[in-house]
Motif scaffolding. Structure first.
Motif, PDB file in Angstrom:
ATOM      1  N   ASP A  63      29.320 -45.639  12.323  1.00  0.00           N
ATOM      2  CA  ASP A  63      29.185 -45.491  10.878  1.00  0.00           C
ATOM      3  C   ASP A  63      27.779 -44.969  10.563  1.00  0.00           C
ATOM      4  O   ASP A  63      26.905 -44.887  11.430  1.00  0.00           O
ATOM      5  N   GLU A  64      27.557 -44.604   9.309  1.00  0.00           N
ATOM      6  CA  GLU A  64      26.291 -43.983   8.944  1.00  0.00           C
ATOM      7  C   GLU A  64      25.117 -44.949   9.086  1.00  0.00           C
ATOM      8  O   GLU A  64      24.003 -44.540   9.405  1.00  0.00           O
ATOM      9  N   GLU A  65      25.353 -46.226   8.855  1.00  0.00           N
ATOM     10  CA  GLU A  65      24.288 -47.209   9.023  1.00  0.00           C
ATOM     11  C   GLU A  65      23.846 -47.284  10.482  1.00  0.00           C
ATOM     12  O   GLU A  65      22.652 -47.350  10.786  1.00  0.00           O
ATOM     13  N   ARG A  95      21.860 -44.142  11.348  1.00  0.00           N
ATOM     14  CA  ARG A  95      20.484 -44.214  10.861  1.00  0.00           C
ATOM     15  C   ARG A  95      19.626 -45.097  11.778  1.00  0.00           C
ATOM     16  O   ARG A  95      18.486 -44.747  12.096  1.00  0.00           O
TER      17      ARG A  95
END
Length: 351
Positions: free
Chosen positions: A98-100, A103
């Motif tokens: 996922d994007e979290e 990051r």
């Protein structure tokens, strides 16, 4: 364009100029055969890359955000289809991440790349206001350059007094409750078992190698650990791969298997290494059949033609029955594979 030598202008000063001026562009650095890029947008870091050096594929696996098998699938897709899509975004699109998580992985990559770059005392740098790669980055706001820089500088200052060798093996000898343990020192201590070498300790607990080696030095100085009194053989494995991403990932797997990898990107350099050294096994990451040609050359080297070799091949690259019949003697592991399959095969090869 800003350019110069790191002997005359330290990298910290270059960063301060770019960050405080809110500049956008790419900072390129070269030292010997190594090169790095740090991409800024409005003074914030969007991305950092070092080659050869730490790679996002290795980081996402170390952080247990993406499995080895899935990462090998992504790397193969990128090579086969020559995707312009960055590895991290490809992982998100595939549903592996996922994007979290992405990051977090990119932030770790920035931190580890800068931790390496801040040790450079020589080399050249240039800063140009071209940010073509930044447009592909998924981190909209990026990372605060000065904040990251201070964290890196503090980490280097905390453990600048020494480090252990990557192949050093330690065991616990003292009472850790009677000393002031450093940050994450307990994690490092938990991985010390009298058999695992320093590089394997770093791989086991997801620490940058440089930090792990310094922490082990601190624990030794505190009297909590000491070199193992019994001889522990750390199997040396020659790894040949032209890919930095594959190389860093496979190097991680070898460290987790308690072997120590010597990585070469060119066949001739690997042959020269064999002439002077005695690895227990060879791992060849085959790309376009070049790996098999290297194995043929190894089988013609007196005194080295007995070495166990595993060739990592892609699906559909067997070349047919006739090609398989003409291949030199070697184990085959088809990518993508599970980490356990790799470990079991390596165990059979080196014991």
């Amino acid at each position: 364009m800003i350019e110069g030598s790191l002997r005359n202008l330290p990298l910290v000063d270059v960063f301060q100029v770019v960050a405080t001026s809110n500049k956008s562009g790419t900072l390129s650095l070269i030292r010997g055969r190594r090169d790095a890029r740090v991409i800024f947008k409005a003074g914030r870091i969007q991305y950092a890359h070092l080659s050869p050096g730490v790679h996002l594929a290795e980081i996402l696996v170390r952080m247990e955000l993406v499995s080895v098998c899935k990462m090998l699938t992504l790397l193969a897709q990128g090579e086969r289809e020559r995707l312009s899509l960055p590895l991290g975004l490809a992982a998100v699109e595939a549903g592996y991440l996922d994007e979290e998580g992405l990051r977090a992985g990119l932030e770790r990559q920035v931190f580890e790349v800068l931790s390496e770059l801040l040790t450079w005392r020589s080399g050249s740098f240039s800063f140009g206001e071209e940010v073509e790669l930044a447009l592909q980055m998924p981190v909209a706001r990026g990372f605060d350059a000065m904040s990251v820089l201070m964290q890196v500088a503090q980490g280097l200052a905390d453990y600048q007094d020494g480090a252990v060798k990557p192949t050093a093996v330690y065991q616990q000898v003292g009472d850790p409750t009677k000393v002031e343990m450093p940050s994450v020192g307990w994690d490092v201590l938990a991985a010390v078992d009298g058999r695992r070498h320093a590089a394997s300790v770093a791989a086991e607990i997801d620490l940058p190698e440089r930090q792990a080696y310094r922490l082990l030095h601190v624990l030794e100085r505190l009297g909590v650990i000491a070199p193992s009194p019994f001889p522990v053989e750390v199997p040396l494995v020659l790894l040949l791969t032209p890919s930095n991403g594959h190389g860093r990932l496979l190097r991680l797997l070898l460290a987790r298997s308690r072997a120590f990898a010597h990585v070469e990107t060119e066949a001739q350099a690997a042959i020269e290494f064999l002439a002077q050294n005695h690895p227990r096994a060879i791992v060849v990451d085959d790309h376009g059949g070049a790996g098999w040609q290297f194995v043929r050359e190894v089988r013609r080297i007196p005194g080295k033609n007995h070495l166990p070799v595993v060739v990592l091949t892609g699906k559909g690259s067997d070349g047919g029955v006739l090609a398989r019949a003409r291949r030199p003697r070697a184990h085959i592991l088809v990518k993508p594979f599970q980490e356990l399959d790799f470990q079991q095969l390596l165990s059979r090869m080196v014991g």
